[in-house]
Scaffold this active site. Structure first.
Site, PDB file in Angstrom:
ATOM      1  CG  HIS A 104      23.871  -6.757  63.734  1.00  0.00           C
ATOM      2  ND1 HIS A 104      24.067  -7.351  64.964  1.00  0.00           N
ATOM      3  CD2 HIS A 104      22.708  -6.068  63.823  1.00  0.00           C
ATOM      4  CE1 HIS A 104      23.056  -7.052  65.751  1.00  0.00           C
ATOM      5  NE2 HIS A 104      22.207  -6.275  65.090  1.00  0.00           N
TER       6      HIS A 104
ATOM      7  CG  ASP B 292      29.083 -32.939  66.897  1.00  0.00           C
ATOM      8  OD1 ASP B 292      29.643 -32.388  65.935  1.00  0.00           O
ATOM      9  OD2 ASP B 292      27.994 -32.563  67.361  1.00  0.00           O
TER      10      ASP B 292
ATOM     11  CD  GLU C  51      27.009  -9.283  64.428  1.00  0.00           C
ATOM     12  OE1 GLU C  51      27.638  -8.252  64.139  1.00  0.00           O
ATOM     13  OE2 GLU C  51      26.034  -9.295  65.198  1.00  0.00           O
TER      14      GLU C  51
ATOM     15  N   GLY D 218      21.216  -7.448  71.444  1.00  0.00           N
ATOM     16  CA  GLY D 218      20.298  -8.144  72.356  1.00  0.00           C
ATOM     17  C   GLY D 218      18.883  -7.651  72.173  1.00  0.00           C
TER      18      GLY D 218
ATOM     19  CE  LYS E 198      27.560 -30.654  63.449  1.00  0.00           C
ATOM     20  NZ  LYS E 198      27.022 -31.531  64.493  1.00  0.00           N
TER      21      LYS E 198
ATOM     22  CB  CYS F 285      22.976  -3.885  67.908  1.00  0.00           C
ATOM     23  SG  CYS F 285      21.254  -3.530  67.572  1.00  0.00           S
ATOM     24  CE1 TYR F 286      19.643  -3.541  75.742  1.00  0.00           C
ATOM     25  CE2 TYR F 286      21.789  -4.297  76.529  1.00  0.00           C
ATOM     26  CZ  TYR F 286      20.517  -3.809  76.787  1.00  0.00           C
ATOM     27  OH  TYR F 286      20.121  -3.564  78.071  1.00  0.00           O
TER      28      TYR F 286
END
Ligand code: XMP
Length: 527
Positions: free
Chosen positions: A182, A240, A184, A66, A383, A93-94
């Protein structure tokens, strides 16, 4: 409107990882990575209500990064309920910094932000790093200003770097872990393996989030909910709404009525293509409304971009409502292709604002006397999951992997007043550009590509003739999130070919220019 639709899957039955959002740009990426392991994952804001967390009954929690600093007062903290659940926690992280602070450690602000590649050294074995030996070096991605300067008493150091001595830590008794980097992002070499260790070895999740099961589950749910009632869907031809249409068609067949509005601002042949795919090939119950003339009439004399968007939006709603009113007494449900990023709750004001903007692109309110219940079967899908579902449901890959196209269509790509002739010219120029991109295998290498119409007269010579005509701008960008974007460095020879074709094939164009602006400061669209 979208917020009133309920999540359709009964998630309580499957293992779920909660991602608690502290406002990181990577939060959605964390949830997507977990889902890539076929484990369901939900994002909730850090200040979410206790009730919601209880209902979710997660197997584990990942605390995102964050933008705030725990060294300042009134910054976000982990709610007590998370610790009371007694389930595994991974702070990133945060998320790590607030964990450290809440357990009595110390966090310091550095004057220099560490942003980019770094190398960590594993200091001791940990389940989080299972499969790597002690002393292993891993290339990771850092993005932080603060760092843990004193470990909390109950924690062990499990990885370090020269600049962030505490790069990873673990609780001595409880399954609580934290990373300064991170895992991710793809720049972290072993990020996937680290998250996999957390999700499977530490949280002991079972992979129950599978596309095949999901499709079957959704179809059954729609059947149970709708019965033999009829459902209305505004089909735009985008990914979508198209996937929503096919899913509903599988569930209720002809009781689904799709309305496609041709606003005269679509790409070349788009209306025909949508009709041939959905009506002829897929045999859907599709109503095509040719509203081109109404849109052009309403847009006459309008030059200001926001005003254009408003007129296009309002006209669309009027026409859609008009169609819907024809089925007024027969239809109980309205389906929408709302997807997860449209509805993720956030405590961050910027994302809230982004959601408001997005909702303006969706079908607006129906007339007061039409009380329809919403059906949003993609409401919890990212998505890429929607694309996967579409592929499994038989939609062609060219349509699933198409670049995004804005709701107001060519209306935001024609500067100044819009008229039919300019639309036709732009459609032709755009079709040439896209055709050439596909031919040169460049289409999938850029995130979005299109032409814009500039009503500026410039002089050219074509053959022996002097031509005083308008300009076409070509734009191609590379981006991950469409919030920032880089202009694509397309080969010069390729650009020359596109330019030649446009000027030679379109009489009313004398010049082609390539847009070399990044976002920011420019936007992707021209208006
Ligand atoms: P900008 O131009 O804001 O575009 O950098 C970012 C992304 O959003 C799309 N876009 C829109 N989409 N209605 C939409 O549905 C709009 O009014 C609109 N304006 C921009 C744009 O195509 C790009 O993908």
């Amino acid at each position: 409107m979208t917020d009133s639709g309920n999540l359709s899957l009964d998630q309580k039955n499957i293992d779920t990882i909660l991602v608690l959002d502290f406002g990181s740009q990577y939060t959605q990426l964390i949830a997507r990575r977990v889902r890539d392991f076929n484990v369901y994952s939900v994002i909730l804001p850090w200040d979410v209500s206790l009730e919601k967390i209880k209902i979710l009954n997660p197997k584990g929690v990942i605390l995102s990064g964050g933008p705030e600093s725990v060294t300042k007062s009134n910054t976000p903290r982990i709610p007590e309920i998370i610790f009371e659940l007694n389930i595994p926690i991974l702070g990133i992280c945060y998320g790590m910094q607030t964990l450290a602070e809440q357990f009595g450690g110390q966090v310091s602000s550095s004057t220099i932000k560490e942003f980019g590649h770094a190398q960590i050294t594993l200091e001791q074995t940990s389940q989080l790093f299972d499969g790597f030996g002690s002393g292993t070096l891993i290339d990771v991605w850092m993005s932080h200003g603060d760092h843990v300067s004193t470990l909390p008493d109950e924690f062990n150091l499990i990885a370090s770097t020269s600049s962030a001595p505490v790069a990873a830590m673990e609780h001595i008794e409880k399954p609580i872990y934290a990373l300064q980097f991170h895992p991710e992002v793809t720049h972290t070499d072993q990020g996937k393996a680290i998250l996999e260790n957390f999700v499977f070895k530490i949280c002991e999740s079972t992979p129950q989030w599978r596309m095949e099961d999901l499709i079957e589950h959704r179809i059954q749910e729609i059947k149970d909910k709708v019965g033999d009632q009829r459902v209305l869907l505004g089909l735009s031809g985008g990914v979508d709404s198209s996937v929503t249409a096919i899913l509903l068609d599988k569930a209720i067949g002809k009781n689904l009525i799709c309305v496609f509005v041709d606003n005269g601002l679509l790409r070349k042949n788009e209306a025909k293509d949508v009709e041939s795919l959905f009506k002829e090939k897929m045999n859907l119950n599709l109503v095509v409304v040719d509203a081109k003339k109404i849109f052009y009439r309403h847009l006459k004399g309008i030059t200001e971009p926001e005003q254009k968007r408003k007129v296009i939006g309002r006209t669309f709603i009027d026409i859609f409502d008009n169609e819907a009113a024809k089925f007024k007494d027969e239809i109980k449900y309205l389906a929408q292709g709302t997807i997860y990023p449209d509805v993720i709750e956030s405590s961050d004001s910027e994302s809230k604002e982004a959601r408001v903007i997005k909702s303006h692109h969706n079908v607006g309110g129906l007339p007061e006397d039409m009380k329809m219940e919403l059906i949003e079967p993609l409401r919890d899908l990212f998505k890429d999951e929607v694309r996967k579902m579409g592929a499994k449901l038989g939609l062609p890959s060219e349509m699933l992997n198409r670049h995004p196209f804005p709701g107001p269509g060519l209306g935001v790509r024609i500067l100044g007043e819009i008229c039919k002739d300019k639309v036709t010219t732009l459609q032709n120029a755009d079709a040439i550009f896209i055709e050439e991109l596909i031919k040169a295998n460049l289409y999938d290498q850029v995130s979005q590509a299109f032409c814009a119409y500039l009503p500026i007269k410039s002089v050219g010579v074509v053959g022996d003739e002097r031509r005083y005509a308008d300009v076409i701008a070509i734009r191609a960008v590379e981006t991950v999130d469409f919030m920032t974007a880089d202009w694509a460095k397309l080969p010069h020879d390729f650009l020359a070919d596109v330019s030649n074709r446009i000027v030679n094939e379109l009489e009313n164009i004398s010049r082609v220019v390539y847009d070399i602006s990044s976002k920011p400061p420019a936007t992707i669209e021209w208006e």
